[in-house]
Design a protein around this motif. Structure first.
Motif, PDB file in Angstrom:
ATOM      1  N   SER A 257      20.106 -62.307  23.208  1.00 45.49           N
ATOM      2  CA  SER A 257      21.309 -62.456  22.347  1.00 45.49           C
ATOM      3  C   SER A 257      22.543 -62.571  23.170  1.00 45.49           C
ATOM      4  O   SER A 257      23.146 -63.483  22.713  1.00 45.49           O
ATOM      5  CB  SER A 257      21.275 -61.398  21.503  1.00 45.49           C
ATOM      6  N   THR A 258      22.636 -62.041  24.515  1.00 44.67           N
ATOM      7  CA  THR A 258      23.932 -62.144  25.047  1.00 44.67           C
ATOM      8  C   THR A 258      23.815 -63.613  25.895  1.00 44.67           C
ATOM      9  O   THR A 258      24.892 -64.067  26.083  1.00 44.67           O
ATOM     10  CB  THR A 258      23.979 -60.938  26.282  1.00 44.67           C
ATOM     11  N   THR A 259      22.626 -63.833  26.322  1.00 45.69           N
ATOM     12  CA  THR A 259      22.521 -64.909  26.883  1.00 45.69           C
ATOM     13  C   THR A 259      22.838 -66.317  25.972  1.00 45.69           C
ATOM     14  O   THR A 259      23.478 -67.172  26.501  1.00 45.69           O
ATOM     15  CB  THR A 259      21.224 -65.438  27.515  1.00 45.69           C
ATOM     16  N   ILE A 260      22.496 -66.148  24.816  1.00 42.76           N
ATOM     17  CA  ILE A 260      22.769 -67.386  23.868  1.00 42.76           C
ATOM     18  C   ILE A 260      24.361 -67.224  23.553  1.00 42.76           C
ATOM     19  O   ILE A 260      24.714 -68.520  23.454  1.00 42.76           O
ATOM     20  CB  ILE A 260      21.985 -67.123  22.402  1.00 42.76           C
ATOM     21  N   GLU A 261      24.983 -66.205  23.392  1.00 41.18           N
ATOM     22  CA  GLU A 261      26.261 -66.278  22.935  1.00 41.18           C
ATOM     23  C   GLU A 261      27.126 -66.658  24.164  1.00 41.18           C
ATOM     24  O   GLU A 261      28.238 -67.445  24.077  1.00 41.18           O
ATOM     25  CB  GLU A 261      26.600 -64.677  22.555  1.00 41.18           C
TER      26      GLU A 261
ATOM     27  N   ARG B 243      31.892 -74.254  24.351  1.00 39.93           N
ATOM     28  CA  ARG B 243      33.200 -74.391  23.825  1.00 39.93           C
ATOM     29  C   ARG B 243      34.227 -74.386  24.716  1.00 39.93           C
ATOM     30  O   ARG B 243      35.265 -75.226  24.566  1.00 39.93           O
ATOM     31  CB  ARG B 243      33.070 -73.348  22.759  1.00 39.93           C
ATOM     32  N   THR B 244      34.318 -73.575  25.593  1.00 45.50           N
ATOM     33  CA  THR B 244      35.402 -73.510  26.736  1.00 45.50           C
ATOM     34  C   THR B 244      35.384 -74.742  27.466  1.00 45.50           C
ATOM     35  O   THR B 244      36.592 -75.053  27.604  1.00 45.50           O
ATOM     36  CB  THR B 244      35.012 -72.231  27.442  1.00 45.50           C
ATOM     37  N   ILE B 245      34.532 -75.148  27.912  1.00 45.17           N
ATOM     38  CA  ILE B 245      34.434 -76.777  28.681  1.00 45.17           C
ATOM     39  C   ILE B 245      34.900 -77.475  27.896  1.00 45.17           C
ATOM     40  O   ILE B 245      35.787 -78.323  28.504  1.00 45.17           O
ATOM     41  CB  ILE B 245      32.978 -76.809  29.140  1.00 45.17           C
ATOM     42  N   VAL B 246      34.698 -77.840  26.589  1.00 45.26           N
ATOM     43  CA  VAL B 246      35.309 -78.950  25.812  1.00 45.26           C
ATOM     44  C   VAL B 246      36.803 -78.732  25.720  1.00 45.26           C
ATOM     45  O   VAL B 246      37.818 -79.696  25.897  1.00 45.26           O
ATOM     46  CB  VAL B 246      34.613 -78.906  24.560  1.00 45.26           C
ATOM     47  N   THR B 247      37.231 -77.371  25.425  1.00 49.32           N
ATOM     48  CA  THR B 247      38.517 -77.141  25.507  1.00 49.32           C
ATOM     49  C   THR B 247      39.311 -77.427  26.429  1.00 49.32           C
ATOM     50  O   THR B 247      40.597 -77.882  26.625  1.00 49.32           O
ATOM     51  CB  THR B 247      38.669 -75.604  24.805  1.00 49.32           C
ATOM     52  N   ILE B 248      38.648 -77.361  27.852  1.00 46.84           N
ATOM     53  CA  ILE B 248      39.387 -77.422  29.111  1.00 46.84           C
ATOM     54  C   ILE B 248      39.494 -78.866  29.499  1.00 46.84           C
ATOM     55  O   ILE B 248      40.765 -79.481  29.848  1.00 46.84           O
ATOM     56  CB  ILE B 248      38.853 -76.487  30.208  1.00 46.84           C
TER      57      ILE B 248
ATOM     58  N   ASN C   6      39.494 -68.508  28.621  1.00 48.96           N
ATOM     59  CA  ASN C   6      38.728 -67.688  27.531  1.00 48.96           C
ATOM     60  C   ASN C   6      38.462 -66.298  28.263  1.00 48.96           C
ATOM     61  O   ASN C   6      37.940 -66.199  29.404  1.00 48.96           O
ATOM     62  CB  ASN C   6      37.175 -68.331  27.310  1.00 48.96           C
ATOM     63  N   PRO C   7      39.201 -65.222  27.716  1.00 48.68           N
ATOM     64  CA  PRO C   7      38.977 -64.065  27.981  1.00 48.68           C
ATOM     65  C   PRO C   7      37.474 -63.265  28.218  1.00 48.68           C
ATOM     66  O   PRO C   7      37.227 -62.625  28.995  1.00 48.68           O
ATOM     67  CB  PRO C   7      39.577 -63.157  27.216  1.00 48.68           C
ATOM     68  N   TYR C   8      36.648 -63.916  27.340  1.00 45.29           N
ATOM     69  CA  TYR C   8      35.158 -63.665  27.666  1.00 45.29           C
ATOM     70  C   TYR C   8      34.516 -63.635  28.786  1.00 45.29           C
ATOM     71  O   TYR C   8      33.819 -63.069  29.118  1.00 45.29           O
ATOM     72  CB  TYR C   8      34.266 -64.801  26.444  1.00 45.29           C
ATOM     73  N   PHE C   9      35.114 -64.778  29.715  1.00 45.49           N
ATOM     74  CA  PHE C   9      34.410 -64.768  31.090  1.00 45.49           C
ATOM     75  C   PHE C   9      35.111 -63.840  32.119  1.00 45.49           C
ATOM     76  O   PHE C   9      34.820 -63.860  33.308  1.00 45.49           O
ATOM     77  CB  PHE C   9      34.519 -66.162  31.520  1.00 45.49           C
ATOM     78  N   ARG C  10      36.053 -63.177  31.714  1.00 46.35           N
ATOM     79  CA  ARG C  10      36.561 -62.060  32.634  1.00 46.35           C
ATOM     80  C   ARG C  10      35.841 -60.663  32.350  1.00 46.35           C
ATOM     81  O   ARG C  10      35.308 -60.268  31.305  1.00 46.35           O
ATOM     82  CB  ARG C  10      38.052 -61.925  32.148  1.00 46.35           C
ATOM     83  N   GLN C  11      35.625 -59.918  33.594  1.00 46.52           N
ATOM     84  CA  GLN C  11      34.852 -58.798  33.632  1.00 46.52           C
ATOM     85  C   GLN C  11      35.378 -57.782  32.828  1.00 46.52           C
ATOM     86  O   GLN C  11      36.880 -57.351  33.066  1.00 46.52           O
ATOM     87  CB  GLN C  11      34.506 -58.445  34.966  1.00 46.52           C
TER      88      GLN C  11
ATOM     89  N   PHE D 125      29.066 -57.592  32.598  1.00 49.00           N
ATOM     90  CA  PHE D 125      28.568 -58.686  33.406  1.00 49.00           C
ATOM     91  C   PHE D 125      29.554 -59.415  34.050  1.00 49.00           C
ATOM     92  O   PHE D 125      30.802 -59.703  33.422  1.00 49.00           O
ATOM     93  CB  PHE D 125      27.979 -59.829  32.486  1.00 49.00           C
ATOM     94  N   SER D 126      29.399 -59.767  35.334  1.00 48.33           N
ATOM     95  CA  SER D 126      30.461 -60.677  36.190  1.00 48.33           C
ATOM     96  C   SER D 126      30.917 -61.885  35.640  1.00 48.33           C
ATOM     97  O   SER D 126      29.925 -62.626  35.319  1.00 48.33           O
ATOM     98  CB  SER D 126      30.309 -60.275  37.720  1.00 48.33           C
ATOM     99  N   PRO D 127      32.107 -62.514  35.908  1.00 49.33           N
ATOM    100  CA  PRO D 127      32.269 -63.816  35.536  1.00 49.33           C
ATOM    101  C   PRO D 127      31.231 -64.796  36.223  1.00 49.33           C
ATOM    102  O   PRO D 127      30.772 -65.921  35.837  1.00 49.33           O
ATOM    103  CB  PRO D 127      33.486 -64.082  36.055  1.00 49.33           C
ATOM    104  N   HIS D 128      30.952 -64.467  37.469  1.00 50.52           N
ATOM    105  CA  HIS D 128      29.855 -65.226  38.157  1.00 50.52           C
ATOM    106  C   HIS D 128      28.426 -65.178  37.612  1.00 50.52           C
ATOM    107  O   HIS D 128      27.795 -66.306  37.290  1.00 50.52           O
ATOM    108  CB  HIS D 128      29.662 -64.765  39.714  1.00 50.52           C
ATOM    109  N   GLN D 129      28.062 -64.142  37.209  1.00 47.52           N
ATOM    110  CA  GLN D 129      26.755 -63.950  36.112  1.00 47.52           C
ATOM    111  C   GLN D 129      26.894 -64.876  35.128  1.00 47.52           C
ATOM    112  O   GLN D 129      25.946 -65.701  34.947  1.00 47.52           O
ATOM    113  CB  GLN D 129      26.463 -62.523  35.848  1.00 47.52           C
ATOM    114  N   LYS D 130      27.929 -64.732  34.288  1.00 45.97           N
ATOM    115  CA  LYS D 130      27.833 -65.492  33.077  1.00 45.97           C
ATOM    116  C   LYS D 130      28.017 -67.058  33.235  1.00 45.97           C
ATOM    117  O   LYS D 130      27.379 -67.700  32.666  1.00 45.97           O
ATOM    118  CB  LYS D 130      29.057 -65.053  32.210  1.00 45.97           C
TER     119      LYS D 130
END
Length: 244
Positions: free
Chosen positions: A63-67, A74-79, A17-22, A32-37
């Motif tokens: 709002s960002t925390t919930i997102e 969803r990413t964990i389920v996909t993996i 998931n590109p969402y978790f890339r800085q 936000f860094s991937p470690h923060q997320k």
């Protein structure tokens, strides 16, 4: 969580998931860094804290925390769904049988039990059918867990007013048996032949050949020994519930 587990998970979510890339915002400032997320999502899941309570720790708006949490789940389920959210393969079944036989229960394939999961935002009109002995609305989770707390069967939809026996009647656990698709494990106990593996369960379940309960009032040393071993082995599913 061990550091190597965290780093492996971090690598996996960034790959999928590109969402978790800085990234950078429109002003060129790093986001936000991937470690923060990842840490923020794990903190919410581990402690059941609210999104706005993490603002001071992670400087992440609500709002960002919930997102972020939704993206993580969803990413964990996909993996991992192909590895964990499935029935045992032939190799998995052989492993389960070997472990059970070493512990004194040949042809046993798991421990069966149910737990009540509180439904926090249950509509008022539905609370009666979802409230059981705890007087709080719950949903019943039925699982089969192995000795390493791998939950390879989960049935999660029945209102909490039902007991474990009613849940079993609606569960798809024995669909493969009734459809003659279950692997046959031919063996004999006390001279009687059996074709299917069995589960360890508590006393509320029916007296089926595929369910083995403890003996409530053992009358001799042999029965007492069996009850002790059966109840000790059933702690596998209780440990899985505690982890959840």
């Amino acid at each position: 969580m061990r550091r190597e587990v965290f780093l492996r998970m971090l690598e996996h979510v960034q790959t999928v998931n590109p969402y978790f890339r800085q990234s950078q915002d429109c002003a060129g400032r790093p986001g936000f860094s991937p470690h923060q997320k990842l840490t923020c999502a794990l903190q919410m899941l581990a402690t059941a804290c609210s999104a706005d309570s993490l603002d001071e720790s992670f400087h992440m708006p609500e709002s960002t925390t919930i997102e972020n949490l939704g993206q993580f789940c969803r990413t964990i389920v996909t993996i991992y769904q192909e590895r964990y959210l499935r029935a045992p393969t032939t190799e998995d079944l052989d492993m389960l049988l070997q472990r059970a036989e070493r512990r004194g229960f040949p042809r046993m394939i798991g421990s069966l039990d149910c737990m009540h999961w509180q439904r926090k935002n249950c509509p008022v009109g539905w609370q009666g059918s979802f409230s059981g002995k705890t007087r709080k609305p719950t949903i019943v989770l039925e699982v089969v867990a192995g000795p390493d707390t791998w939950i390879w069967h989960a049935f999660f939809r029945i209102p909490g007013a039902h007991n474990d026996l009613t849940v079993l009647g609606r569960s798809p656990l024995f669909d493969v048996v009734t459809a003659s698709q279950s692997p046959q494990l031919n063996y004999h106990v006390n001279g009687s032949p059996y074709e299917f593996g069995y589960y360890l369960a508590d006393g509320i379940y029916p007296k089926w050949a595929t369910l083995v309960q403890s003996i409530r009032q053992p009358e001799n040393e042999q029965e007492e020994y069996f009850s002790t071993k059966q109840e000790a082995y059933r702690k596998d599913v209780e440990r899985a519930f505690v982890i959840l």
